[in-house]
Scaffold this active site. Structure first.
Site, short mmCIF file in Angstrom:
data_model
loop_
_atom_site.label_atom_id
_atom_site.label_comp_id
_atom_site.label_asym_id
_atom_site.label_seq_id
_atom_site.Cartn_x
_atom_site.Cartn_y
_atom_site.Cartn_z
N ALA A 11 69.68 65.96 -63.32
CA ALA A 11 68.74 65.66 -62.06
C ALA A 11 68.85 66.77 -60.79
O ALA A 11 68.04 67.42 -60.51
CB ALA A 11 69.12 64.12 -61.25
N ALA A 12 70.09 67.28 -60.58
CA ALA A 12 70.13 68.15 -59.68
C ALA A 12 69.74 69.38 -60.28
O ALA A 12 68.94 70.46 -59.59
CB ALA A 12 71.68 68.36 -59.09
N ARG A 22 58.98 77.07 -57.67
CA ARG A 22 57.64 76.98 -56.95
C ARG A 22 57.76 78.01 -55.73
O ARG A 22 56.79 78.44 -55.35
CB ARG A 22 57.47 75.76 -56.43
N ALA A 41 66.46 60.56 -67.57
CA ALA A 41 66.66 59.53 -66.31
C ALA A 41 68.00 58.73 -66.55
O ALA A 41 67.92 57.70 -67.31
CB ALA A 41 65.38 58.63 -66.03
N CYS A 43 69.58 56.90 -64.98
CA CYS A 43 69.59 55.51 -64.26
C CYS A 43 68.80 54.44 -65.15
O CYS A 43 68.99 53.35 -65.12
CB CYS A 43 68.80 55.49 -63.11
N ASN A 304 68.50 64.68 -56.69
CA ASN A 304 67.28 65.35 -56.60
C ASN A 304 67.06 65.92 -55.40
O ASN A 304 66.57 67.16 -55.39
CB ASN A 304 66.28 64.20 -57.02
N LYS A 360 70.19 33.28 -44.04
CA LYS A 360 69.79 32.90 -45.19
C LYS A 360 68.29 32.64 -44.88
O LYS A 360 68.09 31.82 -44.21
CB LYS A 360 70.59 31.81 -45.94
N TYR A 425 53.08 40.63 -42.39
CA TYR A 425 53.42 39.15 -42.84
C TYR A 425 51.95 38.68 -43.35
O TYR A 425 50.75 38.82 -42.98
CB TYR A 425 53.68 38.50 -41.76
N TRP A 433 58.29 34.86 -39.67
CA TRP A 433 59.43 35.74 -39.44
C TRP A 433 60.14 36.34 -40.39
O TRP A 433 60.52 35.31 -41.18
CB TRP A 433 60.55 35.09 -38.64
C1 LIG Z 1 74.16 54.07 -66.13
C2 LIG Z 1 73.88 54.94 -64.92
C3 LIG Z 1 72.95 54.37 -64.24
C4 LIG Z 1 72.57 54.97 -63.16
N1 LIG Z 1 71.77 54.24 -62.07
C5 LIG Z 1 71.34 54.83 -60.89
C6 LIG Z 1 70.37 54.25 -59.92
O1 LIG Z 1 69.91 53.33 -60.26
N2 LIG Z 1 70.12 54.94 -58.78
C7 LIG Z 1 70.81 56.33 -58.57
O2 LIG Z 1 70.42 56.78 -57.49
N3 LIG Z 1 71.61 56.76 -59.09
C8 LIG Z 1 71.95 56.10 -60.52
N4 LIG Z 1 73.01 56.75 -61.25
C9 LIG Z 1 73.45 58.15 -60.95
C10 LIG Z 1 72.42 59.15 -61.38
O3 LIG Z 1 72.29 59.05 -62.68
C11 LIG Z 1 73.18 60.44 -61.24
O4 LIG Z 1 73.69 60.55 -59.66
C12 LIG Z 1 72.61 61.76 -61.46
O5 LIG Z 1 72.53 61.60 -62.75
C13 LIG Z 1 73.39 62.93 -61.01
O6 LIG Z 1 72.64 64.24 -61.62
P1 LIG Z 1 73.52 65.47 -61.79
O7 LIG Z 1 72.33 66.63 -62.30
O8 LIG Z 1 74.19 65.61 -60.38
O9 LIG Z 1 74.62 65.32 -62.69
P2 LIG Z 1 74.44 64.88 -64.18
O10 LIG Z 1 73.69 63.57 -64.62
O11 LIG Z 1 75.82 64.38 -64.40
O12 LIG Z 1 74.17 66.15 -65.02
C14 LIG Z 1 75.12 67.28 -65.01
C15 LIG Z 1 74.99 68.11 -66.53
O13 LIG Z 1 75.76 69.39 -66.17
C16 LIG Z 1 76.28 69.22 -67.45
N5 LIG Z 1 77.68 70.15 -67.57
C17 LIG Z 1 78.59 69.67 -66.77
N6 LIG Z 1 79.33 71.03 -66.86
C18 LIG Z 1 79.03 72.08 -67.53
C19 LIG Z 1 79.21 73.23 -67.92
N7 LIG Z 1 80.28 73.64 -67.81
N8 LIG Z 1 78.27 74.00 -68.64
C20 LIG Z 1 77.12 73.42 -68.81
N9 LIG Z 1 76.66 72.32 -68.40
C21 LIG Z 1 77.77 71.46 -67.73
C22 LIG Z 1 76.69 67.75 -67.79
O14 LIG Z 1 76.80 67.88 -69.23
C23 LIG Z 1 75.38 67.24 -67.59
O15 LIG Z 1 74.55 67.38 -68.63
C24 LIG Z 1 73.04 56.17 -62.33
C25 LIG Z 1 73.96 56.70 -63.27
C26 LIG Z 1 74.33 56.26 -64.65
C27 LIG Z 1 75.31 56.71 -65.55
#
Ligand SMILES: Cc1cc2nc3c(=O)[nH]c(=O)nc-3n(C[C@H](O)[C@H](O)[C@H](O)COP(=O)(O)OP(=O)(O)OC[C@H]3O[C@@H](n4cnc5c(N)ncnc54)[C@H](O)[C@@H]3O)c2cc1C
Length: 443
Positions: A11-12, A22, A41, A43, A304, A360, A425, A433
């Site tokens: 995600a990040a 962009r 995803a 999530c 994100n 409630k 509403y 309400w």
């Molecule tokens: C089952 C589940 C359900 C979720 N449901 C929700 C939800 O409903 N709503 C919500 O807001 N959030 C939810 N989340 C949380 C959300 O998925 C995470 O917050 C999000 O994925 C974080 O993104 P990220 O890119 O920061 O980290 P990550 O998704 O952890 O990605 C990091 C990536 O970096 C890689 N990496 C790490 N170290 C290295 C390295 N040294 N070299 C190369 N690559 C590396 C990792 O392997 C991974 O691929 C959920 C998470 C899970 C697991």
């Protein structure tokens, strides 16, 4: 031409890459991911296991090829081993060829995410014990469930992931037991709200046990029992959903400052303490806008947004991410749960004088079919009546009402200001309400 290296491709990391592209069409952007799946995803993983998402491909937002078409190079199965900030370079290991090589950056974005917290307990490595973080985990869990057809499914940890997995395991044969260390499930909500959900889950045939300390896991070839302070629980499948740990060791060894819960400390621009190095997502801290304190609240929505800001700034822009208020939402079958801001318990911990309203009501006009229960709890500051937090539990239509309270908290609204809101509403959507207004009038 400036070069941006991003570590982590979910995600990040991928938000950062897309935004950087962009902002600066000419920069050289390379993403290193130690996984073979990228841009997925997380999530949606529980819903894949529960067969609500038929194919794992449906969880992939974009492919390596699509990024390549945007002139973003994604190198899969490449682990960054070391950051050498003095020389602006990173050491990488290609996990397929085992070869190591260096790459140089002008700007570096650390988006290494988090990993599941695995308690150090006897037997924790037995086959049949799983965590759920990524696609590989979900494929392994699904294959095990389908092949072994476990009769006793145990979920350890009743936060969002544990609860979503309750829903998604219900269609598998086998009895589900949910074990929680705290005195109530969904520990980031207050006890009275959690109790409503606990009753609902129990009615689905799930055994819910709180105040549970796990002592060990036992079994011959695979897990057979969970040993707890309250006795032995049969288990031939265990999911550990006991929280996450930020992947911050790489940053720490490069001299990058860590903050709360050992997450990477960043400012509003997503800058770390080292020049030209940014961090975003589950590996780093956020500012809590109610307490004004550093916090660790790892969520996809935040990852994100932080990634976008880090990508923009690394590419020469000037963007900020102000912080979070801990808004979250989830669902277990028909029951929606949502929270924002501070709970009563969190107000007590922060030593804030507060008042609480609990009501409630119904999700729609009571005379319509499917009008069903909704519970709203609002916490406000005692002296000036600023809204501090909200919690909602209820049937379809309940959960997203939390966004009204999230907006109010973000804008520092008081009870009196919010009571005047002209909320929509019509009978299929709410009583005359709205439950939020009823809760506000109840103070
Ligand atoms: C089952 C589940 C359900 C979720 N449901 C929700 C939800 O409903 N709503 C919500 O807001 N959030 C939810 N989340 C949380 C959300 O998925 C995470 O917050 C999000 O994925 C974080 O993104 P990220 O890119 O920061 O980290 P990550 O998704 O952890 O990605 C990091 C990536 O970096 C890689 N990496 C790490 N170290 C290295 C390295 N040294 N070299 C190369 N690559 C590396 C990792 O392997 C991974 O691929 C959920 C998470 C899970 C697991």
């Amino acid at each position: 031409m400036s070069k941006i290296i991003i570590i982590g491709g979910v995600a990040a990391g991928m938000s950062a890459a897309a935004k950087a592209r962009r902002i600066n069409p000419n920069s050289n952007i390379i993403v290193y991911s130690n996984e073979t799946y990228i841009s997925y995803a997380g999530c949606g993983l529980p819903y894949f296991i529960g067969n609500n998402v038929r194919q794992i491909d449906h969880l992939l937002a974009r492919t390596v090829e699509q990024f390549f078409a945007q002139n973003i190079l994604v190198k899969k199965a490449c682990q960054v081993l070391k950051i050498e900030p003095d020389q602006n370079k990173v050491l990488i290991k290609d996990l397929q060829t085992q070869q190591k090589f260096y790459d140089h950056y002008d700007k570096l974005i650390i988006a290494t995410g988090a990993r599941p917290l695995i308690p150090e307990l006897p037997g924790v490595n037995l086959p049949g014990i799983f965590v759920l973080r990524n696609i590989t985990d979900s494929l392994a869990i699904k294959a095990y469930l389908e092949k072994q057809k476990p009769a006793h499914l145990v979920i350890v940890g009743a936060g969002y992931i544990g609860l979503e997995m309750v829903e998604n395991l219900l269609d598998y044969p086998g009895k589900i037991t949910l074990l929680e260390k705290s005195s109530h499930i969904i520990p980031n909500m207050d006890n009275n709200m959690a109790a409503i959900l606990s009753n609902y889950i129990a009615k689905q045939g799930v055994e819910v046990k709180t105040d549970i300390n796990i002592i060990a896991f036992q079994g011959q070839d695979r897990v057979e029992q969970v040993i707890t302070n309250e006795g032995v629980v049969d288990a031939d499948f265990v999911l550990l959903s006991t929280g996450v740990v930020p992947n911050s060791e790489l940053a720490l060894s490069a001299g990058i400052e860590l903050g709360i819960r050992n997450a990477i400390r960043v400012n509003e621009k997503m800058e770390t303490n080292l020049k030209n190095i940014y961090a975003a997502g589950d590996c780093c801290t956020v500012k809590h806008l109610v307490t004004q304190q550093e916090a660790y609240i790892p969520l996809g929505t935040t990852a994100n947004k932080q990634g976008k800001v880090a990508g923009e700034n690394a590419a020469g822009g000037n963007s900020t991410f102000k912080g979070v208020i801990g808004t979250g939402i989830s669902r277990i079958l028909a029951m929606e749960i949502a929270r924002t801001g501070l709970t009563e318990k969190e107000c007590q911990t922060a030593d804030i004088d507060y008042i609480v309203s609990d009501i409630k009501s119904k999700t729609k006009a009571g005379y319509l079919p499917h009008a069903n229960d909704i519970y709203v709890r609002i916490v406000a500051e005692k002296k000036h009546h600023y809204i501090l937090g909200g919690q909602i539990i209820g049937y379809p239509g309940a959960g997203k009402r939390i966004d009204v309270l999230a907006a109010a908290i973000t804008l520092h609204a008081t009870i009196e200001q919010l009571i005047d809101m002209d909320l929509a509403y019509a009978p299929p959507f709410s009583p005359v309400w709205d439950p939020i207004l009823i809760a506000l009038n109840n103070f």
